[in-house]
Scaffold this motif. Structure first.
Motif, PDB file in Angstrom:
ATOM      1  N   HIS A  70       2.280   6.680  -7.940  1.00 35.85           N
ATOM      2  CA  HIS A  70       3.209   6.536  -6.813  1.00 35.85           C
ATOM      3  C   HIS A  70       4.168   7.709  -6.865  1.00 35.85           C
ATOM      4  N   ASN A  75      -3.097  -2.446   9.247  1.00 32.47           N
ATOM      5  CA  ASN A  75      -4.163  -1.873   8.424  1.00 32.47           C
ATOM      6  C   ASN A  75      -4.268  -2.578   7.080  1.00 32.47           C
ATOM      7  N   ASP A  76      -3.133  -2.895   6.493  1.00 35.00           N
ATOM      8  CA  ASP A  76      -3.129  -3.579   5.201  1.00 35.00           C
ATOM      9  C   ASP A  76      -3.716  -4.983   5.316  1.00 35.00           C
ATOM     10  N   GLU A 112       5.360   2.579  13.288  1.00 31.60           N
ATOM     11  CA  GLU A 112       4.583   3.101  12.156  1.00 31.60           C
ATOM     12  C   GLU A 112       4.397   2.026  11.083  1.00 31.60           C
ATOM     13  N   CYS A 147       0.976   0.124   9.764  1.00 33.54           N
ATOM     14  CA  CYS A 147       0.630   0.036   8.336  1.00 33.54           C
ATOM     15  C   CYS A 147       0.330  -1.414   7.954  1.00 33.54           C
ATOM     16  N   GLU A 161       0.791   3.797   1.923  1.00 30.99           N
ATOM     17  CA  GLU A 161       1.185   4.158   3.292  1.00 30.99           C
ATOM     18  C   GLU A 161       2.369   3.308   3.760  1.00 30.99           C
ATOM     19  N   THR A 162       2.331   2.034   3.448  1.00 31.86           N
ATOM     20  CA  THR A 162       3.417   1.144   3.842  1.00 31.86           C
ATOM     21  C   THR A 162       4.699   1.498   3.094  1.00 31.86           C
ATOM     22  N   SER A 193       0.849  -1.193   0.000  1.00 33.23           N
ATOM     23  CA  SER A 193       0.000   0.000   0.000  1.00 33.23           C
ATOM     24  C   SER A 193       0.887   1.246   0.000  1.00 33.23           C
ATOM     25  N   ASN A 253       5.534   4.411   1.964  1.00 34.97           N
ATOM     26  CA  ASN A 253       6.030   5.660   2.538  1.00 34.97           C
ATOM     27  C   ASN A 253       6.774   5.410   3.846  1.00 34.97           C
ATOM     28  N   ALA A 254       6.218   4.573   4.695  1.00 34.09           N
ATOM     29  CA  ALA A 254       6.868   4.265   5.972  1.00 34.09           C
ATOM     30  C   ALA A 254       8.187   3.527   5.749  1.00 34.09           C
TER      31      ALA A 254
END
Length: 178
Positions: free
Chosen positions: A169, A151-152, A144, A148, A101-102, A99, A104-105
């Protein structure tokens, strides 16, 4: 005459039944193809998440000292320290299946490691001091990433929604010191 009507009705009914059967069969095959495709995507995603999980497990082994806590990966030589980041590299190489968000982290973690890699030496005492300096930053990033992942995992089966997120992306670019 009655036989003609009966035979023509049977023939028309057979043709209609064949057409309906053919259309239903095509629909079922299409859904089967889509289901198999979604299974493949989920499998790829799980593989990418396994690399992340392995990386996080490495980062959970901490040591407490008078100077502060540090992750065990800092209690080694530079070559060993780089080896501890292998799963992060594999996870980022499979970022297509993660994802946004993942990703990015993970990119934030990679950026932190990039900064740390410039400081790591073969002197274990110095490396431990570096680990103590970055302990809290890495702990926050680990948490963090874990959030992620959680949530995924809740929406892993929502493949169509995931694919819609993959249209753009942005990525991260970080400065490289000269």
């Amino acid at each position: 005459m009655n036989w003609t009507i009966i035979l023509s009705s049977v023939a028309i009914g057979s043709i209609v039944a064949a057409i309906i059967s053919g259309l239903l069969n095509m629909l079922i095959q299409d859904r089967g193809y889509k289901r198999d495709y979604y299974k493949l995507i989920i499998s790829k995603r799980i593989t990418a998440y396994q690399y992340i999980e392995t990386q996080l497990n490495v980062m959970k082994v901490a040591v407490a000292t008078e100077g502060g806590g540090y992750y065990m990966m800092f209690g080694n030589t530079s070559n060993d320290f780089f080896q501890f980041q292998t799963n992060l590299a594999f996870a980022l190489a499979n970022s297509l299946w993660l994802s946004p968000e993942t990703i990015n982290a993970l990119e934030k973690l990679n950026e932190a490691f990039f900064e740390i890699n410039d400081k790591i030496t073969d002197n274990i005492v110095d490396n431990i001091k570096i680990g103590q300096e970055y302990y809290h930053q890495l702990a926050k990033l680990r948490i963090e990433i874990e959030n992620c992942l959680k949530n995924d995992m809740l929406s892993l089966y929502k493949v169509h929604k995931f694919l819609k997120l993959k249209t753009i992306h942005k990525g991260r670019i970080f400065n490289i010191a000269k």
